[in-house]
Design a protein around this motif. Structure first.
Motif, PDB file in Angstrom:
ATOM      1  N   ARG A  27      13.127  61.949  16.089  1.00 14.67           N
ATOM      2  CA  ARG A  27      13.111  63.405  15.915  1.00 14.67           C
ATOM      3  C   ARG A  27      13.808  64.204  16.962  1.00 14.67           C
ATOM      4  N   LYS A  28      13.913  63.833  18.159  1.00 14.95           N
ATOM      5  CA  LYS A  28      14.708  64.564  19.259  1.00 14.95           C
ATOM      6  C   LYS A  28      16.069  64.605  18.600  1.00 14.95           C
ATOM      7  N   ALA A  29      16.746  63.576  17.997  1.00 13.89           N
ATOM      8  CA  ALA A  29      18.078  63.424  17.576  1.00 13.89           C
ATOM      9  C   ALA A  29      18.248  64.390  16.359  1.00 13.89           C
TER      10      ALA A  29
ATOM     11  N   ASN B 252      22.763  72.113  16.767  1.00 17.27           N
ATOM     12  CA  ASN B 252      24.115  72.157  16.801  1.00 17.27           C
ATOM     13  C   ASN B 252      24.748  72.709  15.431  1.00 17.27           C
ATOM     14  N   ARG B 253      24.107  72.589  14.349  1.00 16.69           N
ATOM     15  CA  ARG B 253      24.390  73.143  13.106  1.00 16.69           C
ATOM     16  C   ARG B 253      24.432  74.611  13.196  1.00 16.69           C
ATOM     17  N   ARG B 254      23.216  75.059  13.745  1.00 15.70           N
ATOM     18  CA  ARG B 254      22.795  76.440  13.731  1.00 15.70           C
ATOM     19  C   ARG B 254      23.963  77.062  14.618  1.00 15.70           C
ATOM     20  N   ASP B 255      24.107  76.428  15.845  1.00  9.59           N
ATOM     21  CA  ASP B 255      25.476  77.250  16.727  1.00  9.59           C
ATOM     22  C   ASP B 255      26.491  77.285  15.885  1.00  9.59           C
TER      23      ASP B 255
END
Length: 45
Positions: free
Chosen positions: A10-12, A19-22
């Motif tokens: 879940r954390k991964a 990262n995708r949103r950034d």
């Protein structure tokens, strides 16, 4: 042990989503585009 693996997985996934949103926000071409992307990202999830 299975619960631990669930939390690690879940954390991964959350890290990958951040990262995708950034990357999506960083690819904005101007402030207007950034604001539109921020609103879109806010409503998407």
């Amino acid at each position: 042990m299975l619960i631990f693996l669930f939390f690690v997985f879940r954390k991964a996934l959350l890290h990958a989503e951040h990262n995708r949103r950034d990357a999506y926000l960083a690819s904005a071409v101007d402030m207007g585009d950034l604001e539109r992307r921020m609103r879109s990202a806010q409503f998407d999830g």
